[in-house]
Scaffold this motif. Structure first.
Motif, PDB file in Angstrom:
ATOM      1  N   LEU A   1       0.802  -1.219   0.000  1.00 16.82           N
ATOM      2  CA  LEU A   1       0.000   0.000   0.000  1.00 16.82           C
ATOM      3  C   LEU A   1       0.838   1.274   0.000  1.00 16.82           C
ATOM      4  CD1 LEU A   1      -2.826  -0.933   2.511  1.00 16.82           C
ATOM      5  CD2 LEU A   1      -3.086  -0.522   0.058  1.00 16.82           C
ATOM      6  N   ALA A   2       1.931   1.295   0.759  1.00 20.64           N
ATOM      7  CA  ALA A   2       2.556   2.606   0.998  1.00 20.64           C
ATOM      8  C   ALA A   2       4.073   2.602   1.020  1.00 20.64           C
ATOM      9  CB  ALA A   2       2.041   3.169   2.325  1.00 20.64           C
ATOM     10  N   SER A   3       4.719   1.531   0.595  1.00 22.34           N
ATOM     11  CA  SER A   3       6.179   1.509   0.609  1.00 22.34           C
ATOM     12  C   SER A   3       6.720   1.999  -0.733  1.00 22.34           C
ATOM     13  CB  SER A   3       6.687   0.094   0.893  1.00 22.34           C
ATOM     14  OG  SER A   3       8.094   0.058   0.881  1.00 22.34           O
ATOM     15  N   GLY A   4       7.112   3.253  -0.780  1.00 19.64           N
ATOM     16  CA  GLY A   4       7.628   3.821  -2.018  1.00 19.64           C
ATOM     17  C   GLY A   4       6.595   4.624  -2.781  1.00 19.64           C
ATOM     18  N   LYS A   5       7.076   5.460  -3.674  1.00 23.66           N
ATOM     19  CA  LYS A   5       6.193   6.383  -4.377  1.00 23.66           C
ATOM     20  C   LYS A   5       5.314   5.721  -5.427  1.00 23.66           C
ATOM     21  CE  LYS A   5       9.149  10.383  -3.554  1.00 23.66           C
ATOM     22  NZ  LYS A   5       9.892  11.517  -4.136  1.00 23.66           N
ATOM     23  N   THR A   6       5.621   4.477  -5.793  1.00 22.92           N
ATOM     24  CA  THR A   6       4.764   3.771  -6.748  1.00 22.92           C
ATOM     25  C   THR A   6       3.780   2.835  -6.046  1.00 22.92           C
ATOM     26  OG1 THR A   6       6.422   2.013  -6.980  1.00 22.92           O
ATOM     27  CG2 THR A   6       6.529   3.850  -8.545  1.00 22.92           C
ATOM     28  N   ALA A   7       3.807   2.812  -4.720  1.00 20.60           N
ATOM     29  CA  ALA A   7       2.872   1.973  -3.969  1.00 20.60           C
ATOM     30  C   ALA A   7       1.442   2.445  -4.213  1.00 20.60           C
ATOM     31  CB  ALA A   7       3.203   2.028  -2.482  1.00 20.60           C
ATOM     32  N   ARG A   8       0.489   1.547  -4.056  1.00 23.21           N
ATOM     33  CA  ARG A   8      -0.877   1.803  -4.503  1.00 23.21           C
ATOM     34  C   ARG A   8      -1.530   2.989  -3.796  1.00 23.21           C
ATOM     35  NH1 ARG A   8      -3.174  -4.407  -5.250  1.00 23.21           N
ATOM     36  NH2 ARG A   8      -1.342  -5.176  -6.364  1.00 23.21           N
ATOM     37  N   LEU A   9      -1.474   2.986  -2.484  1.00 18.77           N
ATOM     38  CA  LEU A   9      -2.139   4.063  -1.752  1.00 18.77           C
ATOM     39  C   LEU A   9      -1.401   5.382  -1.933  1.00 18.77           C
ATOM     40  CD1 LEU A   9      -4.576   4.500   0.091  1.00 18.77           C
ATOM     41  CD2 LEU A   9      -3.078   4.133   2.062  1.00 18.77           C
ATOM     42  N   TYR A  10      -0.065   5.329  -1.902  1.00 22.40           N
ATOM     43  CA  TYR A  10       0.729   6.553  -2.099  1.00 22.40           C
ATOM     44  C   TYR A  10       0.434   7.155  -3.471  1.00 22.40           C
ATOM     45  CZ  TYR A  10       4.709   9.726  -1.748  1.00 22.40           C
ATOM     46  OH  TYR A  10       5.506  10.857  -1.681  1.00 22.40           O
ATOM     47  N   LYS A  11       0.475   6.336  -4.493  1.00 23.53           N
ATOM     48  CA  LYS A  11       0.250   6.830  -5.860  1.00 23.53           C
ATOM     49  C   LYS A  11      -1.138   7.440  -6.000  1.00 23.53           C
ATOM     50  CE  LYS A  11       0.312   5.350 -10.702  1.00 23.53           C
ATOM     51  NZ  LYS A  11      -1.069   5.768 -10.986  1.00 23.53           N
ATOM     52  N   ARG A  12      -2.134   6.783  -5.433  1.00 25.85           N
ATOM     53  CA  ARG A  12      -3.501   7.279  -5.605  1.00 25.85           C
ATOM     54  C   ARG A  12      -3.718   8.618  -4.905  1.00 25.85           C
ATOM     55  NH1 ARG A  12      -9.151   4.111  -4.009  1.00 25.85           N
ATOM     56  NH2 ARG A  12     -10.515   5.927  -4.249  1.00 25.85           N
ATOM     57  N   LEU A  13      -3.287   8.722  -3.642  1.00 29.12           N
ATOM     58  CA  LEU A  13      -3.590   9.921  -2.866  1.00 29.12           C
ATOM     59  C   LEU A  13      -2.668  11.093  -3.188  1.00 29.12           C
ATOM     60  CD1 LEU A  13      -4.354   8.389   0.658  1.00 29.12           C
ATOM     61  CD2 LEU A  13      -5.942   8.973  -1.185  1.00 29.12           C
ATOM     62  N   VAL A  14      -1.385  10.804  -3.456  1.00 25.67           N
ATOM     63  CA  VAL A  14      -0.419  11.881  -3.677  1.00 25.67           C
ATOM     64  C   VAL A  14      -0.370  12.311  -5.134  1.00 25.67           C
ATOM     65  CG1 VAL A  14       2.004  12.564  -3.480  1.00 25.67           C
ATOM     66  CG2 VAL A  14       0.948  11.145  -1.695  1.00 25.67           C
ATOM     67  N   TYR A  15      -0.327  11.351  -6.063  1.00 22.63           N
ATOM     68  CA  TYR A  15      -0.157  11.692  -7.473  1.00 22.63           C
ATOM     69  C   TYR A  15      -1.490  11.796  -8.227  1.00 22.63           C
ATOM     70  CZ  TYR A  15       4.847  10.949  -6.986  1.00 22.63           C
ATOM     71  OH  TYR A  15       6.155  11.052  -6.602  1.00 22.63           O
ATOM     72  N   ASP A  16      -2.328  10.771  -8.089  1.00 21.41           N
ATOM     73  CA  ASP A  16      -3.546  10.745  -8.889  1.00 21.41           C
ATOM     74  C   ASP A  16      -4.583  11.760  -8.396  1.00 21.41           C
ATOM     75  OD1 ASP A  16      -2.294   8.761 -10.257  1.00 21.41           O
ATOM     76  OD2 ASP A  16      -3.425   7.112  -9.348  1.00 21.41           O
ATOM     77  N   GLU A  17      -4.976  11.680  -7.145  1.00 27.16           N
ATOM     78  CA  GLU A  17      -5.998  12.573  -6.615  1.00 27.16           C
ATOM     79  C   GLU A  17      -5.420  13.845  -6.009  1.00 27.16           C
ATOM     80  OE1 GLU A  17      -8.719  10.547  -4.069  1.00 27.16           O
ATOM     81  OE2 GLU A  17      -8.932   8.814  -5.413  1.00 27.16           O
ATOM     82  N   GLN A  18      -4.133  13.840  -5.683  1.00 28.41           N
ATOM     83  CA  GLN A  18      -3.428  15.025  -5.156  1.00 28.41           C
ATOM     84  C   GLN A  18      -4.139  15.642  -3.944  1.00 28.41           C
ATOM     85  OE1 GLN A  18      -2.341  17.817  -8.243  1.00 28.41           O
ATOM     86  NE2 GLN A  18      -1.554  16.227  -9.590  1.00 28.41           N
ATOM     87  N   ILE A  19      -4.524  14.779  -3.018  1.00 27.24           N
ATOM     88  CA  ILE A  19      -5.165  15.264  -1.800  1.00 27.24           C
ATOM     89  C   ILE A  19      -4.271  15.080  -0.570  1.00 27.24           C
ATOM     90  CG2 ILE A  19      -7.500  14.897  -2.672  1.00 27.24           C
ATOM     91  CD1 ILE A  19      -7.592  12.293  -1.090  1.00 27.24           C
ATOM     92  N   ALA A  20      -3.065  14.570  -0.798  1.00 27.55           N
ATOM     93  CA  ALA A  20      -2.123  14.383   0.305  1.00 27.55           C
ATOM     94  C   ALA A  20      -0.711  14.656  -0.199  1.00 27.55           C
ATOM     95  CB  ALA A  20      -2.213  12.972   0.863  1.00 27.55           C
ATOM     96  N   THR A  21       0.170  15.016   0.715  1.00 29.33           N
ATOM     97  CA  THR A  21       1.572  15.226   0.362  1.00 29.33           C
ATOM     98  C   THR A  21       2.465  14.082   0.841  1.00 29.33           C
ATOM     99  OG1 THR A  21       1.939  16.498   2.397  1.00 29.33           O
ATOM    100  CG2 THR A  21       1.348  17.741   0.402  1.00 29.33           C
ATOM    101  N   GLU A  22       1.973  13.239   1.707  1.00 25.08           N
ATOM    102  CA  GLU A  22       2.742  12.109   2.226  1.00 25.08           C
ATOM    103  C   GLU A  22       1.780  11.033   2.707  1.00 25.08           C
ATOM    104  OE1 GLU A  22       5.778   9.714   2.956  1.00 25.08           O
ATOM    105  OE2 GLU A  22       6.031  11.734   2.124  1.00 25.08           O
ATOM    106  N   VAL A  23       2.135   9.787   2.470  1.00 26.65           N
ATOM    107  CA  VAL A  23       1.334   8.648   2.911  1.00 26.65           C
ATOM    108  C   VAL A  23       2.280   7.579   3.447  1.00 26.65           C
ATOM    109  CG1 VAL A  23      -0.235   6.793   2.216  1.00 26.65           C
ATOM    110  CG2 VAL A  23      -0.496   9.079   1.238  1.00 26.65           C
ATOM    111  N   SER A  24       1.977   7.031   4.590  1.00 23.58           N
ATOM    112  CA  SER A  24       2.778   5.933   5.132  1.00 23.58           C
ATOM    113  C   SER A  24       1.860   4.930   5.803  1.00 23.58           C
ATOM    114  CB  SER A  24       3.813   6.455   6.139  1.00 23.58           C
ATOM    115  OG  SER A  24       3.180   7.041   7.257  1.00 23.58           O
TER     116      SER A  24
END
Length: 343
Positions: A309-332
Motif C-alpha cells: 500500500l505505501a512503501s515507495g512512491k509507486t505503492a498503490r495508496l501513495y500513488k492514488r492519494l499523492v499523485y492521482d488525486e493530489q489530496i495528500a503530500t505524504e502517505v505511510s
C-alpha cells in the motif's frame, strides 16, 4: 507563527479494505527459502547464545537483547526501561565511565567499534556494536561487566544526569510537529492498566520521582543472564564464540524468574475519533487498528499489505492519494509488532 491546524486521530477495529492480487498470480510465485545458519546454546545461568558464522569480513556483530521493556513497568513507575538504557552507558564497577556516557563510546571507538548504540521498546532493551574480530574480547568484557557488575556503579549523580537527558528527550519529542499524537494514540487504543497504555519514554512525573533504590531494584529484577539473548554474528568460529562467552558471562548469577504477561489484545468496539490542534501547516490523519501480536501469521500478512500500500512512491495508496488525486503530500503505513498486541 503558524496557525493551529487539526490532527485527526481515528481508532477502530480492523477491516479488510483491499485485495492484493489474484490467486493465480499468488500461485505462480515460488516459495523462496532463506537459510541463515546458526547454532544456539544456553549457559548454565540461563544466558541464551546464538552464533552465526560468516567470514566474509573480519568483523563480529555483538547484540544483547534483554527481555524487558516499558510493558514491564507499573503505573506510577513508568519510563524505567528507557532510563536504564541510558544508565547502562555510564560505566560499570570495573569499567569506570562517567555520568555523561562519553567514556563508554570513546573506549569502544578506540577499538574500532562501529554502529554502537542501544534502543528500548515496549518489549525489549538491546545494546549492540560491530567490532573487529581481534577486539571482540574487549566488547564482551564490557558487556559482561555491565550485566554482572553494574549495581555498584549506579549513583545519584549518574541517575540525575541521565534522568535530565531523558526528560529533555521527552520534551523534544512532544514539542516537535505532531508529537502530541503518540500519547493520545496509546491512550486511545489500550485500556487503563494495560502494559501498553503508556509510552516507552514514560511520564514526566514518574521520571522525576524515580529514586536510586527504584532503579537498582529494576536492574536486579530484569537484567540477569536468564532474561537475555546474546547474538554473535560474523568472523568467529562457533566453538570459539561459545568458549569466549562462557569465560566472560558464565559466572554471572542468573537473576530472579521474570513474570510474563499473557497475550492481551484489547478489542475496540466501533470507531473512536479524536481531534487535537497543533501549530503545524497541514492537517494529518491517523488510522490505527489493534491487530494480532508479534509472530502471528496475520501480522506477517499485514506487514506485507502495508508495504504494498505505501512503501515507495509507486505503492498503490501513495500513488492514488499523492499523485492521482493530489489530496495528500505524504502517505505511510506500517505494522508495529509487539509481544502482547500490534498496532
Amino acid at each position: 507563527m503558524l496557525k493551529p491546524k487539526a490532527n485527526l486521530l481515528v481508532v477502530g477495529t480492523f477491516l479488510p479494505l483491499f485485495w492484493l492480487g489474484s490467486t493465480c498470480a499468488a500461485a505462480s510465485i515460488q516459495d523462496v527459502k532463506i537459510d541463515i545458519p546458526y547454532q544456539k546454546f544456553v549457559l548454565t545461568n540461563g544466558l541464551t547464545l546464538i552464533v552465526h558464522e560468516d567470514h566474509k569480513a573480519p568483523i563480529v556483530a555483538v547484540n544483547l537483547w534483554y527481555h524487558v521493556g516499558s510493558k514491564n513497568e507499573k503505573p506510577g513507575k513508568t519510563g524505567f526501561a528507557h532510563l536504564f538504557e541510558h544508565l547502562m552507558f555510564t560505566g560499570s564497577e570495573h569499567f569506570k565511565g562517567g555520568a555523561d556516557q562519553r567514556a563508554f563510546f570513546e573506549a569502544m571507538e578506540r577499538i574500532g567499534a562501529t554502529d554502537l548504540n542501544g534502543t528500548t521498546s515496549e518489549d525489549r532493551t538491546d545494546f549492540f556494536e560491530n567490532v573487529p574480530t581481534n577486539a571482540l574480547d574487549v566488547a564482551l568484557w564490557i558487556e559482561s561487566d555491565r550485566m554482572g557488575h553494574f549495581i555498584g556503579a549506579i549513583d545519584q549523580a549518574r541517575l540525575d544526569v541521565q534522568r535530565g537527558v531523558v526528560q529533555n528527550e521527552k520534551r523534544q519529542g512532544e514539542n516537535q510537529p505532531y508529537g502530541v499524537t503518540e500519547e493520545l494514540i496509546v491512550k486511545g487504543t489500550t485500556p487503563v492498566g494495560h502494559p501498553y497504555s503508556w509510552t516507552v519514554i514514560g511520564l514526566m512525573e514518574d521520571l522525576t520521582a524515580a529514586s536510586l533504590e527504584d532503579v537498582r531494584h529494576w536492574f536486579q529484577t530484569y537484567y540477569g543472564p536468564a532474561n537475555t539473548v546474546l547474538v554473535l554474528a560474523g568472523d568467529i568460529a562457533v566453538e570459539t564464540a561459545l568458549k569466549k562467552v562462557q569465560h566472560y558471562f558464565a559466572d554471572i548469577p542468573a537473576g530472579p524468574p521474570v513474570a510474563r504477561y499473557e497475550k492481551w489484545i484489547p478489542r475496540i468496539a466501533g470507531t473512536r475519533r479524536q481531534t487535537v490542534s497543533d501549530r503545524v501547516p497541514q492537517a494529518r490523519l491517523y488510522k490505527v487498528w489493534n491487530v494480532p501480536a508479534y509472530g502471528e501469521p496475520e501480522t506477517t500478512h499485514l506487514q506485507l499489505a502495508s508495504r504494498v500500500l505505501a512503501s515507495g512512491k509507486t505503492a498503490r495508496l501513495y500513488k492514488r492519494l499523492v499523485y492521482d488525486e493530489q489530496i495528500a503530500t505524504e502517505v505511510s503505513a506500517y505494522v508495529d509488532p509487539r509481544d502482547q498486541r500490534t498496532v
